[in-house]
Design a protein around this motif. Sequence first.
Motif, PDB file in Angstrom:
ATOM      1  N   PHE A  94       0.848  -1.191   0.000  1.00 31.22           N
ATOM      2  CA  PHE A  94       0.000   0.000   0.000  1.00 31.22           C
ATOM      3  C   PHE A  94       0.884   1.242   0.000  1.00 31.22           C
ATOM      4  CE2 PHE A  94      -2.289  -3.266   2.545  1.00 31.22           C
ATOM      5  CZ  PHE A  94      -3.384  -3.447   1.706  1.00 31.22           C
ATOM      6  N   CYS A  95       0.711   2.092  -0.983  1.00 30.02           N
ATOM      7  CA  CYS A  95       1.483   3.337  -1.045  1.00 30.02           C
ATOM      8  C   CYS A  95       0.517   4.508  -0.930  1.00 30.02           C
ATOM      9  CB  CYS A  95       2.253   3.424  -2.363  1.00 30.02           C
ATOM     10  SG  CYS A  95       3.474   2.131  -2.559  1.00 30.02           S
ATOM     11  N   PRO A  96       0.386   5.096   0.258  1.00 30.14           N
ATOM     12  CA  PRO A  96      -0.455   6.285   0.393  1.00 30.14           C
ATOM     13  C   PRO A  96       0.196   7.477  -0.324  1.00 30.14           C
ATOM     14  CG  PRO A  96       0.575   5.712   2.501  1.00 30.14           C
ATOM     15  CD  PRO A  96       1.004   4.673   1.525  1.00 30.14           C
TER      16      PRO A  96
ATOM     17  N   GLY B  13      -7.094   7.333  -2.284  1.00 29.23           N
ATOM     18  CA  GLY B  13      -5.794   7.997  -2.465  1.00 29.23           C
ATOM     19  C   GLY B  13      -4.616   7.054  -2.283  1.00 29.23           C
ATOM     20  N   VAL B  14      -4.891   5.799  -1.908  1.00 33.66           N
ATOM     21  CA  VAL B  14      -3.802   4.825  -1.728  1.00 33.66           C
ATOM     22  C   VAL B  14      -3.651   4.017  -3.020  1.00 33.66           C
ATOM     23  CG1 VAL B  14      -3.053   2.776  -0.450  1.00 33.66           C
ATOM     24  CG2 VAL B  14      -4.193   4.661   0.744  1.00 33.66           C
ATOM     25  N   THR B  15      -2.426   3.946  -3.544  1.00 30.04           N
ATOM     26  CA  THR B  15      -2.164   3.047  -4.676  1.00 30.04           C
ATOM     27  C   THR B  15      -1.647   1.737  -4.113  1.00 30.04           C
ATOM     28  OG1 THR B  15      -1.537   4.938  -6.014  1.00 30.04           O
ATOM     29  CG2 THR B  15      -0.882   2.770  -6.853  1.00 30.04           C
ATOM     30  N   THR B  16      -2.182   0.644  -4.600  1.00 32.15           N
ATOM     31  CA  THR B  16      -1.807  -0.667  -4.063  1.00 32.15           C
ATOM     32  C   THR B  16      -1.205  -1.516  -5.175  1.00 32.15           C
ATOM     33  OG1 THR B  16      -3.609  -0.526  -2.472  1.00 32.15           O
ATOM     34  CG2 THR B  16      -2.684  -2.710  -2.864  1.00 32.15           C
TER      35      THR B  16
ATOM     36  N   TRP C  34       2.419  -1.614   4.518  1.00 34.91           N
ATOM     37  CA  TRP C  34       1.878  -0.257   4.397  1.00 34.91           C
ATOM     38  C   TRP C  34       3.085   0.675   4.313  1.00 34.91           C
ATOM     39  CZ3 TRP C  34      -2.970   1.818   3.954  1.00 34.91           C
ATOM     40  CH2 TRP C  34      -3.085   3.211   4.144  1.00 34.91           C
ATOM     41  N   GLU C  35       3.380   1.176   3.108  1.00 33.11           N
ATOM     42  CA  GLU C  35       4.625   1.923   2.888  1.00 33.11           C
ATOM     43  C   GLU C  35       4.432   3.419   3.099  1.00 33.11           C
ATOM     44  OE1 GLU C  35       7.601   0.721   2.247  1.00 33.11           O
ATOM     45  OE2 GLU C  35       7.417  -1.180   1.200  1.00 33.11           O
ATOM     46  N   GLY C  36       3.768   3.797   4.191  1.00 39.77           N
ATOM     47  CA  GLY C  36       3.574   5.224   4.496  1.00 39.77           C
ATOM     48  C   GLY C  36       4.808   5.812   5.155  1.00 39.77           C
ATOM     49  N   PRO C  37       4.743   7.065   5.588  1.00 41.55           N
ATOM     50  CA  PRO C  37       5.864   7.671   6.298  1.00 41.55           C
ATOM     51  C   PRO C  37       6.258   6.819   7.512  1.00 41.55           C
ATOM     52  CG  PRO C  37       4.208   9.330   5.804  1.00 41.55           C
ATOM     53  CD  PRO C  37       3.612   8.008   5.416  1.00 41.55           C
ATOM     54  N   VAL C  38       5.261   6.210   8.175  1.00 40.39           N
ATOM     55  CA  VAL C  38       5.551   5.129   9.132  1.00 40.39           C
ATOM     56  C   VAL C  38       5.093   3.848   8.441  1.00 40.39           C
ATOM     57  CG1 VAL C  38       5.039   4.129  11.372  1.00 40.39           C
ATOM     58  CG2 VAL C  38       5.254   6.611  11.136  1.00 40.39           C
TER      59      VAL C  38
END
Length: 385
Positions: A91-93, A134-137, A245-249
């Motif tokens: 998951f790339c937000p 808004g999340v690209t998966t 989940w590849e977010g900032p965290v």
Amino acid sequence: MEHVDHVVVGLGALGSATVYQLAARGADVLGLEQFELGHVRGASHDTSRIIRRAYDRPEYVRLADSAYRDWADFEAVSGERLVTRTGGLYFCPADAPVPAAHYLDSLLTCGVEHEALDPATVRQRFPQFDVPDGVTTVWTPDSGIVHASRSVAALQMQARMRGARLRDRCAVTALEEDADGVVVQTAQGPVHAGNVVLCTDAWTNRLLAPLGAQVPLRVMQEQVTYFKPPQSADFEIGRFPVWIWEGPVCYYGFPCYGETTVKAARDVSEVDMDVDQRTFVPSADRAAELQAFMSSVIPGSGSSLRTVTCQYALTPDRDFVIDSLPGHPRLLLGLGAGHGFKFTPTFGRVLAELATTGVTSDDVSLFRADRPSLGSAGALVPSGV
Ligand SMILES: Cc1cc2nc3c(=O)[nH]c(=O)nc-3n(C[C@H](O)[C@H](O)[C@H](O)COP(=O)(O)OP(=O)(O)OC[C@H]3O[C@@H](n4cnc5c(N)ncnc54)[C@H](O)[C@@H]3O)c2cc1C
């Protein structure tokens, strides 16, 4: 003094694979481990590790190709089933440090089967995830799980069956280079080695410092939590994949694997520590933060059952080290930078090739020990497990 051609220091995953690969080549090899084999003080214990080709750079995708082949070879040799395919979701937000396009480009470049999914499609195919708009998966069907502790035990057993000697409770206290090798000082007396492979992860700088060398490693206590979903059938392999989940965290997790729980964790806890000061006590703040994330994105994952601690030793750029120590050609280093397990048999093969012939057919130029980013401790780049 006892002499061996190759000493491998550290018998976690990477050292066990290196000892096995050296023994499989008929080499004279001794593996030394400071604690008991299979201990829980390092990074290679517990059950599951994610294996994936889904990386944002082609170098890692190609190394993962090697890893899948090397795991398959080892499974055939050992008769153990260690890799389980589950599929994987990345998951790339919108605020992800590495845009989804980098993953998609590198998978495309390397010809890896994958799909980009919008949130509605994810919710339809995997209703366990409540993915915000808004999340690209990115979906890759060949991602999965490697069994950690069983892999380490199998590598050690197969190494012994091929003549390797493994000595546990035998700490290496110093390395002294001489004209034709290295004197390895150990708790049980000195051993002379033609060359030495260090797979000592968080402890590496203890042995390098007296040689005037160091790798800027940031050591942290990590933790993974097992959750008990009320409807565990929804989280079985086949219905629920591994995910990051590849977010900032960054968070990651697994389907049910050997028990009716789902495991999840934050990648890079930022709970810094010295290996001697490791508490094994999980951080309550990190546990609460993870529970909040799980309740929001995977609402059916249930409540926390138990939390297990582990250890990261991270390079500043989060890239591996697979190389000789600059200026010390008889000392090789293998460092997994907190995402190395999936590459375990490849670390072992490449390090064994370098130790015996000085060359390897894999492209490991990204992992040189003299790269500029190892010259100073820069900012950490979260890049998943
Ligand atoms: C919570 C967590 C989750 C992870 N998830 C994933 C994942 O999903 N996918 C993935 O690919 N990777 C993952 N990783 C990373 C991966 O597990 C590690 O990169 C890998 O296990 C490191 O193995 P190692 O053998 O280098 O280190 P370790 O297992 O720490 O082994 C080092 C060994 O060296 C020994 N040693 C050190 N100094 C000496 C000495 N002087 N003398 C003798 N022995 C010595 C230590 O006792 C230890 O046994 C995860 C790691 C953690 C902690």
